[in-house]
Design an enzyme around this catalytic site. Structure first.
Site, PDB file in Angstrom:
ATOM      1  N   LYS A  79       0.845  -1.194   0.000  1.00 52.99           N
ATOM      2  CA  LYS A  79       0.000   0.000   0.000  1.00 52.99           C
ATOM      3  C   LYS A  79       0.882   1.247   0.000  1.00 52.99           C
ATOM      4  CE  LYS A  79      -3.931   2.033   2.517  1.00 52.99           C
ATOM      5  NZ  LYS A  79      -4.861   1.863   3.661  1.00 52.99           N
ATOM      6  N   SER A 154      -9.705   1.985   2.728  1.00 52.41           N
ATOM      7  CA  SER A 154      -8.821   2.740   1.867  1.00 52.41           C
ATOM      8  C   SER A 154      -7.803   1.886   1.111  1.00 52.41           C
ATOM      9  CB  SER A 154      -8.046   3.759   2.720  1.00 52.41           C
ATOM     10  OG  SER A 154      -7.246   3.095   3.697  1.00 52.41           O
ATOM     11  N   SER A 178     -10.164  -0.509   6.935  1.00 54.47           N
ATOM     12  CA  SER A 178      -9.576  -0.327   5.605  1.00 54.47           C
ATOM     13  C   SER A 178      -8.870  -1.544   5.035  1.00 54.47           C
ATOM     14  CB  SER A 178      -8.606   0.858   5.620  1.00 54.47           C
ATOM     15  OG  SER A 178      -9.303   2.056   5.820  1.00 54.47           O
TER      16      SER A 178
END
Length: 486
Positions: A79, A154, A178
């Site tokens: 990420k 996210s 997330s």
């Protein structure tokens, strides 16, 4: 051989058995990424040369007969709020468009030490603020099962790439769901570890008391192996724990007869779609068949958790994001008259709407005259909620709940309604507020054909039990390792 359909464990074993080389796997992964990214948009950057160099090193170790870790030679997506030395880290924000970190996050060092290959940075909601990966400055990631729908957020890029077979494993971060919510939307496994179980050093902070790095995979075994790599105490992170988990992997297939699984009634409110409730109750029946006991539990403060979460998270965000001011690094506005002008223009131009909204909300609840009325009360609710979970775990071993009130929604459907987006976090935020571990497991489909996830929540540092119970559930339903079909 369709390598993209195989689990990370299977791929690593093929490498060790010399049926393929790590270099061949990386090349196949790069080809898969190139073909799929035209549709899915999960990656922000791909480290072609570095990944091939690392693969060559691993192939040389195998040629020398060196012993390798269980996931050695396997590419992984990272990420884009996790620092990888020499690779852009933007947090999907304009304000960090050209930032290249000079160091690796602790989790990345552990990956490299275990010969797992970082192959690229994954798209995300800007500074991890969002539930759909639509607030990214750079692109909108699509759900591999239906390209008209969001992958969740996210950590949407990390989840979508695993679901699509671009990588078999990835890392995300979870502040209020997330990891678990995009795992549910994309039909894969996502683990949010106990707060402090995994070092946050090198993770760009959103809300420091809630953030936690965790793994995505298509199988429970891969999830457990990746968690085993990244967990552990870190001298760089004062909030990391020295908890000793023992051998996680060997206990994956232990019998779960007699384990008590609670169904918190507050998680099955009117806001949760009937088809989601149905799948969770079907899952409860499977746990019963495996010998678990199902009991009803209550977490009374759940009704107030959403408000408390957004107060705490936004308050911490307003503090953490103050470092992005155009002075030290990142984007800097032009045509400035004074220092205040620098701050105002840089942050106005560099941050997106959702980030600015949360900074303003956080600044407000911390301001004189409102601190006691909002922030202090939210922290008191956090203590109350933590105590209620502790009490619940005296009555049962794990909790079974929905992950999200619905299946993945359409791109653009909710982005202009922040309150609706925030309300969707109701099933996941409690875990972060109380610092607990939680996992999303794929089970069932909605009427729209989209995946539905179920959530198992445990007491602090109960990942070993969560993964064991998850593994038995995976066996009972015939396996999870499914690449998205559209």
């Amino acid at each position: 051989m369709e390598l993209y359909k195989k689990s990370a464990t299977e791929l690593s074993q093929l490498i060790k058995n010399k049926e393929i080389t790590s270099t061949e796997l990386v090349k196949a992964t790069l080809e898969r990424i190139e073909s799929e990214e035209k549709s899915v948009d999960a990656f922000l950057a791909v480290a072609n040369e570095k990944a091939l160099e690392k693969a060559k090193e691993i192939d040389e170790k195998i040629a020398k007969g060196e012993k390798l870790s269980p996931l050695a030679g396997v590419p992984i997506g990272i990420k884009d709020n996790i620092s990888v030395k020499g690779m852009n880290m933007t947090c999907s924000s304009k304000i960090l468009e050209n930032y290249i970190p000079p160091y690796n996050a602790t989790v990345v060092e552990k990956l490299i030490d275990n010969d797992i290959i970082p192959i690229g940075k994954m798209n995300m909601d800007e500074f991890a603020m969002g539930s759909s990966t639509e607030t990214s400055y750079y692109k909108k990631t699509k759900n591999p099962w239906d390209l008209s729908r969001v992958p969740g957020g996210s950590s949407g890029g990390s989840a979508a790439a695993v679901a699509d077979g671009e990588v078999s494993i990835s890392l995300g971060s979870d502040t209020g769901g997330s990891i678990r919510q995009p795992a549910s939307f994309c039909g894969i496994v996502g683990l949010k570890p106990t707060y402090g179980a995994v070092s946050r050093y090198g993770l760009a902070a959103y809300a420091s008391s809630l953030d936690q790095i965790g793994p995505f995979a298509r199988t429970v075994e891969d999830t457990a192996l990746l968690f085993d790599v990244i967990k552990g105490y870190d001298t760089h992170d004062a909030t990391s724990s020295k908890f000793n988990y023992g051998d996680i992997i060997s206990s994956l297939h232990n019998d779960i007869k007699g384990i008590k699984i609670g169904l918190p009634k507050e998680y099955f409110s009117e806001g949760v779609d009937a088809e989601v409730k149905t799948e969770v109750m079907k899952a409860a029946d499977i746990f019963k068949q495996l010998g678990a006991q199902i009991v009803e539990i209550s977490i009374p403060s759940t009704d107030y958790a959403l408000q408390a979460y957004y107060i705490i998270a936004c308050a911490e965000a307003s503090s953490n994001l103050a470092r992005f001011d155009g002075v030290r690094y990142g984007y800097r506005a032009e045509n400035l008259e004074n220092l205040n002008d620098l701050y105002e223009k840089t942050r106005s131009e560099g941050f997106g709407d959702e980030v600015k909204r949360r900074i303003m909300l956080g600044t407000f609840v911390l301001s004189s005259g409102y601190y006691d009325a909002y922030y202090n009360r939210a922290k008191l609710l956090q203590k109350q909620l933590t105590a209620e979970y502790a009490d619940a775990f005296t009555k049962c071993d794990l909790l079974l709940t929905p992950v999200y009130p619905s299946t993945a929604f359409k791109i653009g459907e909710n982005i202009d309604d922040p309150l609706k987006m925030y309300a969707g976090d109701i099933c996941t935020i409690n875990v972060n507020i109380a610092g607990l571990p939680g996992i999303s497991l794929p089970y069932g489909k909605g009427k729209d054909g989209m995946p539905i996830g179920i959530q198992l929540i445990g007491s602090k540092f109960s990942e070993k039990l969560i993964l064991n119970v998850s593994s038995k559930f995976e066996e009972a339903v015939g396996g999870f390792n499914k690449v998205a079909v559209r």
